[in-house]
Design an enzyme around this catalytic site. Structure first.
Site, PDB file in Angstrom:
ATOM      1  N   LYS A  42       0.820  -1.225   0.000  1.00  7.67           N
ATOM      2  CA  LYS A  42       0.000   0.000   0.000  1.00  7.67           C
ATOM      3  C   LYS A  42       0.848   1.266   0.000  1.00  7.67           C
ATOM      4  O   LYS A  42       1.989   1.273   0.437  1.00  7.67           O
ATOM      5  CB  LYS A  42      -0.983  -0.031   1.171  1.00  7.67           C
ATOM      6  CG  LYS A  42      -2.108  -1.019   0.872  1.00  7.67           C
ATOM      7  CD  LYS A  42      -3.327  -0.803   1.687  1.00  7.67           C
ATOM      8  CE  LYS A  42      -4.423  -1.747   1.148  1.00  7.67           C
ATOM      9  NZ  LYS A  42      -5.547  -1.869   2.045  1.00  7.67           N
ATOM     10  N   ARG A  49      -4.280 -10.315   3.933  1.00  7.27           N
ATOM     11  CA  ARG A  49      -4.536 -10.199   2.487  1.00  7.27           C
ATOM     12  C   ARG A  49      -3.243  -9.757   1.817  1.00  7.27           C
ATOM     13  O   ARG A  49      -2.683  -8.725   2.176  1.00  7.27           O
ATOM     14  CB  ARG A  49      -5.654  -9.174   2.281  1.00  7.27           C
ATOM     15  CG  ARG A  49      -6.153  -9.021   0.866  1.00  7.27           C
ATOM     16  CD  ARG A  49      -7.316  -8.022   0.818  1.00  7.27           C
ATOM     17  NE  ARG A  49      -7.833  -7.900  -0.526  1.00  7.27           N
ATOM     18  CZ  ARG A  49      -7.340  -7.081  -1.445  1.00  7.27           C
ATOM     19  NH1 ARG A  49      -6.318  -6.294  -1.157  1.00  7.27           N
ATOM     20  NH2 ARG A  49      -7.874  -7.040  -2.665  1.00  7.27           N
TER      21      ARG A  49
END
Ligand code: 9MG
Length: 284
Positions: A224, A258
């Site tokens: 991210k 995830r």
């Protein structure tokens, strides 16, 4: 604690589940376009299962900031053939990453067992009806505003408290109004969604306040952009930071990670779990 997702049942404590990311999009922030056709997406997903993914999260609409919204027809065209093929070729649980109730329902019909709803059912109760009807798992992810504005960055007085209150409110509404059983629900603090770097760090440092709620907690940090803001690491350089977050999350009791880099994540979390198992050993 149990998570029920149609034919899948997970009893915790158990080894952390790694959820492999299958982006069937031309423009996802990370691997956009690489697995855009059905066969490449399926092959990539099956490779992740070989590497230890027990859940596959299949998405046809990118949630990265600035991504083009996708029509329902197009999203269905992208993801349903992938779900159908995987349902016939793997025992891994299939999760559908969508905010659209019709896509969730079609994916459940095609063999998915979990709905990963980054909009947390804000737009339409129809999402919850489908989840309840199929007895599917349901990921309630925190975003502070409606789905369209999920990358606005509001201020929080106390992000841990506000995300905790969101979970409480969602759990009560879900359980009372929709017929979804608590055993179907997974909580996710939504790292990177409507949060500044400091909010992401505060959430990561305070994950323990969510893992004690008797529901499995899912964490998505893989590659991210807050990692770049903090460390300067470009997209293809963010694995070490992603693994650092995953390991600390395991220590905080997170149940599902995830990830794009499944083999590396599985290795890192198994090592962390093995060390944590020794923490009762008496110290001299
Ligand atoms: C689709 N998607 C992108 N990031 C995510 C995250 O952190 N959690 C969940 N549940 N889904 C995500």
């Amino acid at each position: 604690m149990i998570l029920k997702a149609r034919q899948h049942e997970y009893r915790f404590p158990r080894p952390v589940l790694v959820m492999g990311i299958v982006n069937v999009t031309p423009d996802s922030f990370s691997d956009g376009g690489k697995y855009f056709d059905t066969d490449s997406a399926v092959a990539h997903a099956l490779e992740m299962v070989q590497q230890g993914a027990e859940i596959l999260d299949i998405g046809g609409e990118s949630t990265r900031p600035g991504a083009e919204p996708v029509s329902e027809d197009e999203e269905l065209r992208r993801v349903i053939p992938v779900v159908e093929k995987l349902a016939g070729s793997t025992q891994a649980a299939l999760s559908i990453d969508t905010m659209k109730p019709a896509v969730a329902r079609a994916a459940l019909n095609a063999g998915a067992s979990i709905v990963n709803d980054v909009g947390a059912g804000r737009s339409e109760r129809k999402m919850w009806e489908a989840v309840a009807e199929f007895g599917a798992g349901y990921v309630v992810m925190h975003t502070p505003v409606n789905a369209a504005g999920m990358h606005e960055k509001p201020d929080y007085n106390n992000v841990l408290k506000e995300v905790g209150e969101f979970f409480t409110e969602r759990l009560i509404t879900l359980l009372n109004e929709s017929g979804i059983a608590s055993e179907q629900v997974v909580l996710d603090p939504g790292i990177g969604f409507g949060k500044k770097v400091e909010h992401n760090l505060q959430l990561l440092a305070g994950l323990g306040s969510f893992t004690k709620r008797q529901r499995p907690v899912l964490l998505g940090v893989s590659r991210k952009s807050f990692i770049e803001k903090l460390t300067g690491a470009k997209l293809n350089e963010r694995l070490p930071a992603s693994l650092a977050c995953a390991i600390l999350a395991v220590k905080s009791g997170v149940n599902i990670i995830r990830a794009h880099d499944v083999a590396e994540t599985v290795q890192a979390v198994r090592m962390a779990e093995a060390i944590l198992q020794q923490s009762n050993v008496e110290r001299p």
